[in-house]
Motif scaffolding. Sequence first.
Motif, PDB file in Angstrom:
ATOM      1  N   MET A 134      24.806  41.445  34.208  1.00 31.13           N
ATOM      2  CA  MET A 134      25.559  40.435  34.158  1.00 31.13           C
ATOM      3  C   MET A 134      24.836  39.347  34.880  1.00 31.13           C
ATOM      4  O   MET A 134      25.515  38.188  33.406  1.00 31.13           O
ATOM      5  N   PHE A 135      24.363  38.967  36.020  1.00 28.48           N
ATOM      6  CA  PHE A 135      23.454  38.072  35.956  1.00 28.48           C
ATOM      7  C   PHE A 135      22.613  37.103  34.774  1.00 28.48           C
ATOM      8  O   PHE A 135      22.920  36.103  34.763  1.00 28.48           O
ATOM      9  N   ALA A 136      22.030  38.481  34.309  1.00 30.10           N
ATOM     10  CA  ALA A 136      20.914  37.314  33.779  1.00 30.10           C
ATOM     11  C   ALA A 136      21.596  36.997  32.034  1.00 30.10           C
ATOM     12  O   ALA A 136      21.052  36.605  31.119  1.00 30.10           O
ATOM     13  N   PHE A 137      22.492  38.074  31.465  1.00 26.49           N
ATOM     14  CA  PHE A 137      23.175  37.551  30.376  1.00 26.49           C
ATOM     15  C   PHE A 137      24.149  37.058  30.195  1.00 26.49           C
ATOM     16  O   PHE A 137      24.291  36.193  29.214  1.00 26.49           O
ATOM     17  N   VAL A 138      25.123  38.076  30.944  1.00 27.54           N
ATOM     18  CA  VAL A 138      26.510  37.178  30.719  1.00 27.54           C
ATOM     19  C   VAL A 138      26.605  35.906  31.960  1.00 27.54           C
ATOM     20  O   VAL A 138      27.294  35.111  31.376  1.00 27.54           O
ATOM     21  N   GLY A 139      26.140  35.785  32.637  1.00 28.59           N
ATOM     22  CA  GLY A 139      26.241  34.686  33.475  1.00 28.59           C
ATOM     23  C   GLY A 139      27.073  34.677  35.292  1.00 28.59           C
ATOM     24  O   GLY A 139      27.461  35.948  35.630  1.00 28.59           O
ATOM     25  N   GLY A 140      26.374  33.932  36.189  1.00 29.19           N
ATOM     26  CA  GLY A 140      27.306  34.687  37.552  1.00 29.19           C
ATOM     27  C   GLY A 140      28.194  33.185  38.439  1.00 29.19           C
ATOM     28  O   GLY A 140      28.009  33.318  38.953  1.00 29.19           O
ATOM     29  N   GLU A 141      28.483  32.367  37.254  1.00 34.18           N
ATOM     30  CA  GLU A 141      29.239  31.363  37.738  1.00 34.18           C
ATOM     31  C   GLU A 141      30.639  31.881  37.720  1.00 34.18           C
ATOM     32  O   GLU A 141      31.381  32.954  37.170  1.00 34.18           O
ATOM     33  N   VAL A 142      31.794  31.302  38.707  1.00 38.80           N
ATOM     34  CA  VAL A 142      33.104  31.758  38.248  1.00 38.80           C
ATOM     35  C   VAL A 142      33.513  30.837  37.502  1.00 38.80           C
ATOM     36  O   VAL A 142      33.796  29.759  37.268  1.00 38.80           O
ATOM     37  N   ILE A 143      34.712  31.803  37.255  1.00 34.57           N
ATOM     38  CA  ILE A 143      35.649  31.387  35.951  1.00 34.57           C
ATOM     39  C   ILE A 143      36.568  31.138  36.421  1.00 34.57           C
ATOM     40  O   ILE A 143      37.193  31.792  36.349  1.00 34.57           O
ATOM     41  N   LEU A 232      39.640  48.525  34.057  1.00 32.02           N
ATOM     42  CA  LEU A 232      41.055  48.128  34.933  1.00 32.02           C
ATOM     43  C   LEU A 232      41.243  47.677  36.029  1.00 32.02           C
ATOM     44  O   LEU A 232      41.815  46.187  35.825  1.00 32.02           O
ATOM     45  N   ALA A 233      40.728  48.038  36.768  1.00 31.71           N
ATOM     46  CA  ALA A 233      40.602  47.755  38.109  1.00 31.71           C
ATOM     47  C   ALA A 233      39.946  46.267  38.332  1.00 31.71           C
ATOM     48  O   ALA A 233      40.727  45.324  38.208  1.00 31.71           O
ATOM     49  N   GLY A 234      39.214  46.245  37.456  1.00 27.33           N
ATOM     50  CA  GLY A 234      38.027  44.701  37.255  1.00 27.33           C
ATOM     51  C   GLY A 234      39.127  43.418  36.301  1.00 27.33           C
ATOM     52  O   GLY A 234      39.301  43.061  37.261  1.00 27.33           O
ATOM     53  N   ILE A 235      39.604  43.917  35.351  1.00 24.07           N
ATOM     54  CA  ILE A 235      40.919  43.092  35.176  1.00 24.07           C
ATOM     55  C   ILE A 235      41.310  42.837  35.747  1.00 24.07           C
ATOM     56  O   ILE A 235      42.162  41.762  35.873  1.00 24.07           O
ATOM     57  N   ILE A 236      42.573  43.790  36.308  1.00 25.70           N
ATOM     58  CA  ILE A 236      43.278  43.387  37.384  1.00 25.70           C
ATOM     59  C   ILE A 236      43.224  42.852  38.451  1.00 25.70           C
ATOM     60  O   ILE A 236      43.912  41.622  38.536  1.00 25.70           O
ATOM     61  N   SER A 237      42.152  42.491  39.260  1.00 23.00           N
ATOM     62  CA  SER A 237      41.826  41.921  40.339  1.00 23.00           C
ATOM     63  C   SER A 237      41.207  40.821  39.711  1.00 23.00           C
ATOM     64  O   SER A 237      41.906  39.411  40.351  1.00 23.00           O
ATOM     65  N   VAL A 238      40.621  40.640  38.332  1.00 24.93           N
ATOM     66  CA  VAL A 238      40.529  39.139  37.774  1.00 24.93           C
ATOM     67  C   VAL A 238      42.017  38.713  37.686  1.00 24.93           C
ATOM     68  O   VAL A 238      42.578  37.483  38.333  1.00 24.93           O
ATOM     69  N   THR A 239      42.711  38.825  37.168  1.00 23.46           N
ATOM     70  CA  THR A 239      44.333  38.902  36.765  1.00 23.46           C
ATOM     71  C   THR A 239      44.915  38.290  37.809  1.00 23.46           C
ATOM     72  O   THR A 239      45.526  36.901  38.561  1.00 23.46           O
ATOM     73  N   LEU A 240      45.061  39.157  39.044  1.00 18.99           N
ATOM     74  CA  LEU A 240      45.894  38.714  39.972  1.00 18.99           C
ATOM     75  C   LEU A 240      44.474  37.467  40.958  1.00 18.99           C
ATOM     76  O   LEU A 240      46.034  37.136  41.729  1.00 18.99           O
ATOM     77  N   SER A 241      43.899  37.831  41.417  1.00 14.61           N
ATOM     78  CA  SER A 241      43.053  36.118  42.084  1.00 14.61           C
ATOM     79  C   SER A 241      43.111  35.460  41.156  1.00 14.61           C
ATOM     80  O   SER A 241      42.765  34.099  41.651  1.00 14.61           O
ATOM     81  N   GLY A 242      43.463  35.338  39.906  1.00 14.50           N
ATOM     82  CA  GLY A 242      43.686  33.800  39.246  1.00 14.50           C
ATOM     83  C   GLY A 242      41.929  33.343  38.756  1.00 14.50           C
ATOM     84  O   GLY A 242      42.010  32.089  38.384  1.00 14.50           O
ATOM     85  N   ALA A 244      37.331  34.551  37.707  1.00 13.77           N
ATOM     86  CA  ALA A 244      36.618  35.640  37.823  1.00 13.77           C
ATOM     87  C   ALA A 244      35.367  35.600  38.937  1.00 13.77           C
ATOM     88  O   ALA A 244      34.714  34.375  37.818  1.00 13.77           O
ATOM     89  N   ASP A 245      35.300  36.034  39.587  1.00 14.17           N
ATOM     90  CA  ASP A 245      33.973  35.515  40.372  1.00 14.17           C
ATOM     91  C   ASP A 245      33.099  37.279  40.267  1.00 14.17           C
ATOM     92  O   ASP A 245      32.989  37.961  41.001  1.00 14.17           O
ATOM     93  N   PRO A 246      32.008  37.000  39.291  1.00 10.20           N
ATOM     94  CA  PRO A 246      30.774  37.800  39.755  1.00 10.20           C
ATOM     95  C   PRO A 246      30.715  38.384  40.562  1.00 10.20           C
ATOM     96  O   PRO A 246      29.926  40.081  41.051  1.00 10.20           O
ATOM     97  N   THR A 247      30.308  37.884  41.874  1.00 11.22           N
ATOM     98  CA  THR A 247      30.370  38.295  43.495  1.00 11.22           C
ATOM     99  C   THR A 247      31.665  38.791  44.558  1.00 11.22           C
ATOM    100  O   THR A 247      31.802  39.635  45.150  1.00 11.22           O
ATOM    101  N   THR A 248      32.603  38.865  43.520  1.00 12.79           N
ATOM    102  CA  THR A 248      33.860  39.582  44.386  1.00 12.79           C
ATOM    103  C   THR A 248      33.691  40.817  45.434  1.00 12.79           C
ATOM    104  O   THR A 248      33.945  40.609  46.253  1.00 12.79           O
TER     105      THR A 248
END
Lengths: 339, 493
Positions: A134-143, A232-242, A244-248
Motif C-alpha cells: 500500500m505505502f509503496a504502490f498505492v500511496g501513504g497520504e490521507v485522502i 467491507l469493514a475497511g470501506i465502512i470505516s472510511v465512509t464513517l470517518s469521512g 481515507a487514512d492508511p494508518t487508521t
Amino acid sequence: MRRVLANQELLLIGLMALLVLAVSLKFPDFFGLQTLFNVLTASMVGILFAVGVMLVVVSGGIDVSFLAVGILSAYATVKYGPQGDGPFGALPVFALSTAIGLGLGLVNAAVVIVARTSVLIATLATSSIYLGTMFAFVGGEVISTLPQPLQSLGSTHLFTAKGAVRGTTSLNILILVVLVVCVLVWAFLRFTIAGRSVFAVGGDAEAASRAAISVPRTRVLVFAIAGAVAGLAGIISVTLSGRADPTTFMGRELDTLAAVVLGGVAIAGGKGTVRGAVLGVLLISLVTASLVPLGIPTIWQRAAVGALLIAGILLQTAIGRRQRIRPILDAPAPEVTNA
Amino acid sequence: MSAPIVEAVGVSKRFGGVRALTEVSVAFRPGEVHCIAGENGCGKSTLLKVISGAHRPTSGQVIVDGTTYDHLTPRQALSAGIEVIYQDFSLMPNLTAAENIALPRSVAGGRRLYSRTAARTLAERAVVRLGVEIELDIPVGELTVAERQLTAIARALAHEAKFIAMDEPTTALTWKEVDALFAAVGRLKEAGVALAFISHKMQEIFSIAERVTVLRNGAVVTSGRPDEFTHASLAETMTGRGSQSFDRVAPRNKNRAPALRVRGLGREPLFADVDLEVGQGEIVGLAGLLGSGRTEIAEAICGVRPAQTGTVEVLGKAINVRSLSDGVAAGIGYVPADRLTQGLFLDQPIGDNLVATHLPARRGFLNGPAIERRKSSVVRDLRIKLGKLTDPVRSLSGGNAQRVLLGKWLVGEPKVLILNGPTVGVDVGSKFDILGVLNAQSLQGLGVLIISDDVPELISMCHRVLVVRSGRIVRELSGDQLREDTVVEAVTA
C-alpha cells in the motif's frame, strides 16, 4: 458446552449492565440514547472485523492480517476505484473494496495451504506485505475528499435523537449492513454443511478429513469470507470517518482479537459464535466510552483491553478445567464380589 | 463364493524409511466377517486407512465394487459405501454426537444445507439400530470413552454401508455393549454387508469371524477359516514364535512390609474406596476398560493428580503425596501411558533423559562423573541399543525409547514402580525384553504395579490382578482364578 458458552455471553452482558449502571450513578446523562448510539457507532467496524476473525479462529488459527486487508482494500478503492454517482453510487465502491478484500483473503489461504504454516505466521507475513504494498504502490497520504456517494452515505442516518446534553445524536444507516453480515455469517455457520465443516476442521482437522471434509477447501472458503468482510469493514470505516487514512488501524489488531476471545471464541479453534464476537466488541467499546465521563485518560483504554483479555482467557481455562473431569464413579457402590 | 466388495491388491505403504505394509492383498466379501489379526504395529490399522482413503498407498490398488483406484480419497470411499471405525474414533470433539454421526455422509453426498433436526433424527435411528444409549446433544469431547466409541460405531451404522471396517471397536466397551455390537454385526452380515474386524482379543476373533487373515511385520502370513486355527496356533502365527512365559516366583518374604499399601483412596467423581497392596518383589496387575478409572487411580498414587481421601504407605511408612516430586522422593516411580508425549524429552540426549529425575549432586552442584557413571550403568543393565549417549531419544525405536523411560525410573532406585500400559505400541521382541527387565527387577525386591488391558500379558506377568470397574476395585484374582477368561469376564462385566 452451549450452556457454558451462553454463560460466558451472559457474563459479558452482565458486565456491560454493571458498567452502565456504575457510570450512570455518577452521571445520569450517561444512561441514554446518546451512549447507545456512540457505542454502536464505535463498534460497527470492529464487529465486522471480529466476525471475520472469529471465522478464521474457529477453523483453527489466529489471523492478524485483517486490518491490513481492510485498509488496503478501502484505500485502493477510494484512490483508484469508481467515483460513483446517482442514488446507488456507493454500491460499486463497496463492491470493489469487498472484492479486493476477498482476493487478499485468497492470498492468505494460498500461503497457509502451500507453505503448510500456521495461520499466525502466514498472516503476519502477508499483513506486512499488504501494508508495504500500500505505502509503496498505492500511496501513504490521507485522502480527505471522498467520492460524493460515500460522503452522503456518511451522513445518512437511520435514527437521529436529541443529544443528552446538547445537539443531536444519530446512528448511521450502515449499521444495517453490519447487521446483515452478522446474520449471513450466523446462518452460514449454522445451516450449511460448509459452515459445519469450519467447526469440524477447527475441532480436529485429521478427523474432519477422514470424514470426507476437504480441509484445504474449507480454509479457502473461510479466508475468502474473512477477507471480503474485512474489505467491507475497511470501506465502512472510511465512509464513517469521512477520510481515507492508511494508518487508521495500525497496531489495533489486539482490540479485535481481545474482543473475539472475550466473546468465548476458543483460541485453539472449534468453538465460537457470531453473538459472542459481537458482544466482545460491544464490551470493549463500552469500556472506552465509560472512561471519558469517569475522567480516566483514554490512554488507559489499551490497558483496560489488556486486562479484559486476560480475564477472558482465565475464564476459558477455568471452564476448560471444569470440563476435563468426566465422572467415572457410579452413584452407588457396586457389590464387591470376591469369588 | 461371491465377488468381493472391497479388495486390496498388492498394497505397500512406506512412512519415510519404514515399511508399514508390503504387498498386502486381502478381499472382503458380502455377508462375511473378515478378521485381520496381528500384534501391535503389524500394519492392521495402516491397511484400513489405505482402504478408507486416509492413507495413499505407495504402490498397489484398492478395488471397490469393480472400480480400481490407485489413490482412493476419503470422499470417494464414503460415497462408495465404505465406513471405518477408527481405533482413535476420529470424532470431532467440539461437535455433538448427533452431528458427528450425520455430517460425514452429508459431506460425501455433496449436500449443501445442514439441518440440526434431520441430523438428530438420523443419529437417533443409528443409535436405536445399535441398541445402545448415547447422549446425542452434547459435544463428543464431554462423553466418556465408551460413549465415544459407541458414537464412532453408530456413525458407521448410520448409513447404508456396503463395507464396514472396525479397528479394535471393543476396547472400552462392557460385555453388554459388546453383545449389542455383535448382534448388530450379525444383522449387517445378513443384509449382505462386508465386514472387516480388527482385534487382538482371541475370543472375539473366534466368536464372530468367518475368515481370519494374519499380518506380521506388514505382510500377510496366512489366511483361512477360524476352525483351521486354535488359540495357540493363531497366537503363534501372529507373533512368529512359540508362546513364552516367565517363571513366576512367589514374593520372597511375606512378612516384610509391603512396598506399597493404599487404603481408602478416593477422588470425586473419579474413583473411591481403593484399597491395594503390592508386596516387595510382587508384580500386581490393575485391569480395567478404557475409562474405568484405572489410570486415574495410578496417577493419584504417584501424585500426578492427588487423591482427596485415603492413605498411601511405602515400605510401611505413611507418605503424603501432593505432587509427582513427592511421589518420586518417597520411592514411587510412574511410567505414563503415552511414552512418547508424557515421559521423555524426545529432542534431548538419551543420557540426559536417563538421569533427568535423579541427578547426583554435591552441595547443590551437579556431580559430573557420578552422572556419567549412572548413565552407562543403566544402559548396560537394560541393554538399550543406541548409537551415542548424546543422540536424541527421538532417534531410538519404540521399544528402546520405552527402555530409556524405564531406565530413567530405575536410576532413582524406587521401591515401587507403577507402569501404565508399558508395552502398548512396542514391537514383540522389545515387549518381551521389557517384561523380562520388570521380572528381574521384581526379583530384587521392587514392587511393580502394571496397568494394562492386554490380558495375556497381565496373566503371564502378575502374581495377582485387581479389576477396576467404574472407579472401584471390584475383584481380585490370583492363583488358579488367574486365567484369560476370568479376567476378561471380570473386566467387561
